[in-house]
Design an enzyme around this catalytic site. Structure first.
Site, PDB file in Angstrom:
ATOM      1  N   ARG A  18       1.277  -5.713  11.523  1.00 15.40           N
ATOM      2  CA  ARG A  18       1.708  -6.500  10.370  1.00 15.40           C
ATOM      3  C   ARG A  18       1.963  -5.601   9.169  1.00 15.40           C
ATOM      4  O   ARG A  18       1.447  -4.496   9.075  1.00 15.40           O
ATOM      5  CB  ARG A  18       0.665  -7.564  10.024  1.00 15.40           C
ATOM      6  N   CYS A  19       2.756  -6.124   8.246  1.00 15.12           N
ATOM      7  CA  CYS A  19       3.090  -5.439   7.005  1.00 15.12           C
ATOM      8  C   CYS A  19       1.802  -4.967   6.327  1.00 15.12           C
ATOM      9  O   CYS A  19       0.839  -5.723   6.278  1.00 15.12           O
ATOM     10  CB  CYS A  19       3.837  -6.421   6.108  1.00 15.12           C
ATOM     11  N   PRO A  20       1.770  -3.744   5.897  1.00 19.96           N
ATOM     12  CA  PRO A  20       2.836  -2.739   5.761  1.00 19.96           C
ATOM     13  C   PRO A  20       2.829  -1.679   6.858  1.00 19.96           C
ATOM     14  O   PRO A  20       3.451  -0.644   6.707  1.00 19.96           O
ATOM     15  CB  PRO A  20       2.518  -2.104   4.413  1.00 19.96           C
TER      16      PRO A  20
END
Length: 75
Positions: free
Chosen positions: A17-19
């Site tokens: 998942r981001c980042p």
């Protein structure tokens, strides 16, 4: 890189998942020669925005979004 050729490196960030996809791309790039193409495999929807934005900020060329989803970046 033509539409049929393979990238120089593939970075598998699926499930991250981001980042994390952008962080991992940023860690990989310094070890690559100028002109190398990296294909980032990333299934986080934020990657569709984050990777092109990172390319603009860092002076790399965003080449294409591909099915998979995957993103091609030229160093």
């Amino acid at each position: 890189m033509s539409a049929r050729s393979e990238p120089d490196e593939v970075l598998d960030c699926r499930g991250q998942r981001c980042p994390l996809p952008v962080i991992n791309l940023a860690r990989l790039v310094p070890g690559l020669p100028a002109g190398a193409v990296v294909r980032v495999l990333a299934d986080d929807p934020a990657a569709a925005v984050d990777i092109p934005a990172w390319c603009r900020m860092r002076g790399h060329e965003f080449l294409a979004e591909r099915p998979g989803p995957a993103y091609d970046v030229r160093v």
